[in-house]
Design an enzyme around this catalytic site. Structure first.
Site, short mmCIF file in Angstrom:
data_model
loop_
_atom_site.label_atom_id
_atom_site.label_comp_id
_atom_site.label_asym_id
_atom_site.label_seq_id
_atom_site.Cartn_x
_atom_site.Cartn_y
_atom_site.Cartn_z
N LYS A 1 0.10 -27.16 29.34
CA LYS A 1 0.47 -28.18 28.42
C LYS A 1 1.69 -27.82 27.91
O LYS A 1 1.76 -26.76 26.94
CB LYS A 1 -0.65 -28.42 27.29
CG LYS A 1 -0.17 -29.26 26.45
CD LYS A 1 -1.21 -29.72 25.15
CE LYS A 1 -0.64 -30.40 24.11
NZ LYS A 1 -1.84 -30.79 23.26
N GLU B 1 -14.28 -37.26 21.93
CA GLU B 1 -13.30 -37.55 20.72
C GLU B 1 -13.06 -38.87 19.86
O GLU B 1 -13.22 -38.70 18.85
CB GLU B 1 -11.95 -36.81 21.33
CG GLU B 1 -10.89 -36.93 20.28
CD GLU B 1 -9.48 -36.45 20.66
OE1 GLU B 1 -9.43 -35.93 21.80
OE2 GLU B 1 -8.62 -36.36 19.94
N ASP C 1 -4.57 -41.93 25.31
CA ASP C 1 -5.38 -40.86 25.09
C ASP C 1 -6.97 -41.03 24.76
O ASP C 1 -7.23 -41.02 23.62
CB ASP C 1 -4.70 -40.43 23.72
CG ASP C 1 -5.00 -38.89 23.29
OD1 ASP C 1 -5.72 -38.22 24.12
OD2 ASP C 1 -5.09 -38.30 22.19
N ARG D 1 5.00 -45.41 23.42
CA ARG D 1 4.20 -43.92 24.10
C ARG D 1 3.71 -44.15 25.12
O ARG D 1 3.49 -43.04 26.15
CB ARG D 1 3.31 -43.52 22.96
CG ARG D 1 2.53 -42.12 23.16
CD ARG D 1 1.72 -41.75 22.08
NE ARG D 1 0.62 -40.86 22.76
CZ ARG D 1 -0.19 -40.20 21.98
NH1 ARG D 1 -0.31 -40.57 20.53
NH2 ARG D 1 -1.22 -39.75 22.25
N GLU E 1 3.07 -32.38 22.05
CA GLU E 1 2.61 -31.83 20.69
C GLU E 1 2.80 -30.45 20.02
O GLU E 1 2.05 -29.76 19.54
CB GLU E 1 1.06 -32.29 20.87
CG GLU E 1 0.75 -33.65 21.09
CD GLU E 1 -0.83 -33.69 21.39
OE1 GLU E 1 -1.61 -33.24 21.29
OE2 GLU E 1 -0.99 -35.22 21.01
N GLU F 1 -11.31 -27.07 20.01
CA GLU F 1 -10.46 -28.20 19.77
C GLU F 1 -11.29 -29.06 20.23
O GLU F 1 -11.73 -29.45 21.46
CB GLU F 1 -9.08 -28.10 20.41
CG GLU F 1 -8.55 -29.23 19.89
CD GLU F 1 -6.86 -29.14 19.88
OE1 GLU F 1 -6.26 -28.02 19.79
OE2 GLU F 1 -5.97 -29.99 19.66
N ARG F 2 -11.59 -30.39 19.47
CA ARG F 2 -12.32 -31.73 19.82
C ARG F 2 -13.91 -31.37 20.15
O ARG F 2 -14.34 -31.79 21.15
CB ARG F 2 -11.80 -32.35 20.86
CG ARG F 2 -10.45 -32.90 20.36
CD ARG F 2 -10.10 -33.39 19.16
NE ARG F 2 -8.66 -33.77 18.71
CZ ARG F 2 -8.08 -33.82 17.56
NH1 ARG F 2 -9.32 -34.27 16.67
NH2 ARG F 2 -7.10 -34.07 17.16
N ASN G 1 -3.81 -25.86 24.34
CA ASN G 1 -2.95 -25.42 23.48
C ASN G 1 -3.26 -24.06 23.31
O ASN G 1 -4.23 -23.47 22.57
CB ASN G 1 -3.39 -26.06 21.87
CG ASN G 1 -3.13 -27.49 21.85
OD1 ASN G 1 -1.91 -27.89 22.40
ND2 ASN G 1 -3.96 -28.39 21.10
N ARG H 1 0.26 -30.67 33.33
CA ARG H 1 -0.14 -31.88 32.54
C ARG H 1 0.84 -32.89 32.18
O ARG H 1 2.14 -32.54 31.99
CB ARG H 1 -1.00 -31.63 31.27
CG ARG H 1 -1.89 -30.85 31.43
CD ARG H 1 -2.88 -30.48 30.05
NE ARG H 1 -3.85 -31.49 29.77
CZ ARG H 1 -3.87 -31.81 28.34
NH1 ARG H 1 -2.92 -31.56 27.61
NH2 ARG H 1 -4.81 -32.96 28.05
N HIS I 1 -6.53 -46.92 19.22
CA HIS I 1 -6.00 -46.08 18.53
C HIS I 1 -5.73 -46.38 16.86
O HIS I 1 -5.03 -46.18 16.00
CB HIS I 1 -4.51 -45.41 18.82
CG HIS I 1 -4.56 -43.66 18.43
ND1 HIS I 1 -4.70 -43.28 17.47
CD2 HIS I 1 -3.97 -42.84 19.47
CE1 HIS I 1 -4.62 -41.97 17.40
NE2 HIS I 1 -4.07 -41.83 18.84
N GLU J 1 -7.62 -36.36 34.75
CA GLU J 1 -8.23 -35.85 33.50
C GLU J 1 -9.10 -36.87 32.82
O GLU J 1 -8.61 -37.69 32.28
CB GLU J 1 -7.50 -35.10 32.62
CG GLU J 1 -7.80 -34.40 31.58
CD GLU J 1 -6.67 -33.71 30.66
OE1 GLU J 1 -5.99 -32.96 31.37
OE2 GLU J 1 -6.73 -33.88 29.54
#
Ligand code: GCW
Length: 651
Positions: A273, A380, A352, A323, A277, A142-143, A196, A310, A491, A374
């Site tokens: 996590k 990304e 993010d 957010r 999401e 991922e990423r 994830n 997290r 974003h 982190e």
């Protein structure tokens, strides 16, 4: 005839040896910053026992240190932890890993020409210096932008009883290079799998394979950690629920911890996590994050393991709230409720991993729970492995606001894959390097790190090469901010892959917090997200002096302007230009900075990289890609925003 035969054989031989030399010299980037000449002249004295870590230190010094002699001494009473005391002929430490770190430092100082009058003591700023791999069990990342996962699970073969049978030589070598590279910059932990997380990670089969990796990493001081799927016992069919207050669930995790530690005695712990999401978590059973984290903490505690929980949580309990405020809203009132082996892990910014964010105020709002910062090494949101963007200045910016003294650890989302050069873009290696160096000592300057990395990687000290290339690296993050999202914009990326611009991005089927239009809020009056005290009051989560500084339009630093305020198009900036003119100027400046990098690289660097021509060529062609992307960002964004400002786009 015979004469010709001998001659042509000799010629062929000369050609092949030449070719071999050439092959050896031509780097594909796989050696990272560990391109060192082998001397085999140094005598290492004071090696008393058969410690695997000390043997590595001895081997490194013997092969690569130019000095005639180095003496090694371990003195636990010095309380140096993982640290060491160093001169050009001695390393003193309290542990064998301290000696190894000292050895790598000595070699680094040799390569960078800083050995004279050497006498120093080093101790890491934080105890946990961990890479987070977002690697999936199917090999995808991922990423990840540098190929597939380096954990080739299929190449670790177990026998029918589940015991280790075999590992391919290639894989073993690559894992050793990985561990060695990390040790050389002080990284001491690796979370192997994606946050994830697949429940399969907790099966005995995978855990047996993890043991093989942990055994290879151990002598290099690298502990293995795993991300867990909170619903693992249920998903694997052992329990009917994953409720953290359910006895059977608790028992399952306790047994699992016991099983893990039986084969990996120094296993680090879990990264989680949860309820974020779409991931399962304690919230699915109306339990708190503390309930969930504590259940796992209790299972790991007897073995010394930790839970890294997290705080990247939004859209659940505080749905609808701005957010960037949700992590503090969620965790502030749970502070003090966590077991002492739980650490809260938060991203550097409240949103993010954007090219620029103000620091995340959670670091000021949690007082009783230890915290890990982190950072994201994989780019990304910063051009992935296509753009040359050196991240040290961005991380240093964060440490200006969040003192490492407040932190228990620093984690970095890895940019490593199975590409020959590990990181995709040759210069992305510098970000891995910089992460390790800064996690060890956040006060080293970005300049120093860039310099060290460049000299070691490209084996060239000529200032006609190093000075301008360092300048390129040092300014590259600001260039990226300018061509993507200047003045606090954030974003406005294309959905899902997060590479290019999509300022008009809106999808009714997506949560609003994923849509670019929600973040820039452009309208005929102006642009920017009002987070001041008369907006969402995100500023209220910051302590003074930042709260007032950010709240007031007149004092808000311009790099955060549109993060905290909705600002009229004709607002006067410090430069005297209007906001619209400044926006145009910044986008143009970002593009011209990349243009300068590209031209300079193409015309003036090749001669210094004769032994690194593959890396030179790759960088050369990627700078063209970066320039095209920068232009796209500028043109798409300015044309879109112009539909609101109705003003001319300045060239
Ligand atoms: O930035 C987002 C990424 C997701 C990632 C998530 C997270 C691992 O787009 O890919 O998931 O953050 O940090 O959990």
């Amino acid at each position: 005839m015979k004469k010709y035969l001998i001659l042509s054989l000799a010629f062929a031989f000369a050609l092949t040896t030449k070719a071999q030399i050439f092959l050896q010299k031509t780097s594909d980037g796989s050696m990272l910053w560990l391109n060192k000449q082998c001397y085999n002249t140094c005598l290492v004295k004071g090696m008393t026992d058969k410690d695997a870590t000390l043997s590595i230190a001895k081997d490194e010094l013997t092969k690569y240190y130019k000095g005639k002699e180095v003496s090694i001494r371990i003195d636990p009473l010095l309380n140096l932890g993982e640290g060491y005391m160093l001169t050009d002929s001695s390393i003193i430490a309290s542990s064998s890993i301290g000696i190894l770190y000292g050895a790598y430092d000595l070699l680094r100082l040799q390569e960078t020409g800083n050995l004279s009058h050497l006498s120093k003591t080093e101790k890491p700023a934080v105890n946990l210096r961990i890479l987070n791999h977002w690697d999936n069990l199917d090999g995808s990342i991922e990423r990840g932008y540098a190929g597939k996962s380096i954990w080739k699970w299929d190449e670790i073969i177990l026998d029918k009883t589940g015991e280790f049978k075999n590992i391919s030589k290639d894989l073993r070598n690559r894992l050793i290079t990985y561990a060695r590279s990390n040790a050389s910059i002080g990284i001491n932990g690796a979370v192997l799998n994606n946050v994830n997380a697949s429940p399969q990670m907790m099966t005995s089969e995978y855990l047996h394979k993890v043991k093989v990796i942990a055994d290879i990493f151990r002598p290099y001081g690298i502990r293995v950690y795993l991300s867990i799927n909170f619903a693992s016992p249920m998903a694997l069919g052992y329990t009917k629920t994953a409720d953290p207050l359910d006895m059977k669930v608790q028992l399952w995790w306790k047994k699992k911890a016991k099983e893990i530690y039986a084969s990996i005695p120094d296993f680090g712990g879990f990264l989680v996590k949860a309820n974020s999401e779409g991931q399962p978590g304690p919230g699915d059973y109306h339990r708190s994050h503390a309930d969930g984290a504590n259940m796992l903490a209790d299972a790991l505690k007897p073995f010394g393991g930790i839970v890294m929980w997290r705080s990247f949580v939004y859209g659940a309990n505080h749905k609808g709230e701005d957010r960037v405020k949700q992590a503090v809203s969620e965790f502030k009132y749970q502070d003090g409720k966590f077991r002492d082996n739980v650490i809260l892990q938060s991203k550097n910014g409240p949103l993010d991993f954007q090219p620029r964010e103000p620091y995340a105020p959670i670091f000021d709002n949690i007082h009783q729970t230890p915290q890990i910062a982190e950072l994201q090494i994989t780019q990304e949101y910063l051009g992935q492995s296509k753009h040359l963007v050196y991240l040290a200045p961005m991380w240093k910016e964060f440490f200006r606001f969040v003192s490492p003294d407040k932190l228990k650890g620093i984690a970095g989302v890895s940019n490593i894959g199975d590409n020959a050069n590990w990181c995709g873009h040759p210069f992305s290696q510098a970000n891995w390097y910089a992460f390790g160096r800064l996690a060890w000592n956040p006060s080293i300057s970005s300049e120093e790190i860039a310099h060290e990395w460049l000299i070691q990687t490209y084996e060239c000290k000529d200032e006609r090469f190093t000075k301008p290339v360092e300048m390129m690296m040092l300014t590259s993050r600001e260039a990226c901010v300018n061509y993507m999202m200047p003045l606090g914009l954030h974003h406005i990326f294309k959905f899902d892959h997060h590479y290019g611009p999509e300022p008009d991005g809106f999808k009714a089927e997506y949560p609003l917090e994923w849509c670019p239009v929600y973040y820039h809020q452009a309208d005929s009056n102006g642009i920017g997200f009002n987070r001041s005290s008369d907006g969402t009051d995100a500023v209220g989560q910051y302590p003074e002096p930042y709260r007032s500084l950010y709240d007031n339009l007149a004092t808000c630093p311009e790099e955060y302007l549109l993060w905290f305020h909705h600002v009229p198009w004709n607002y006067r900036m410090k430069s005297g230009s209007t906001l619209w003119e400044e926006l145009c100027m910044r986008y143009n400046m970002g593009v011209s900075m990349v243009e300068t990098y590209r031209d300079y690289w193409h015309t003036s660097t090749k001669e210094y990289m004769k032994d690194h021509i593959t890396e030179w060529e790759m960088t050369d062609s990627l700078l063209n890609v970066q320039l095209a992307s920068a232009k796209e960002w500028r043109d798409v964004c300015l044309k879109y925003f112009q539909t609101f400002s109705k003003m001319n786009i300045d060239e």
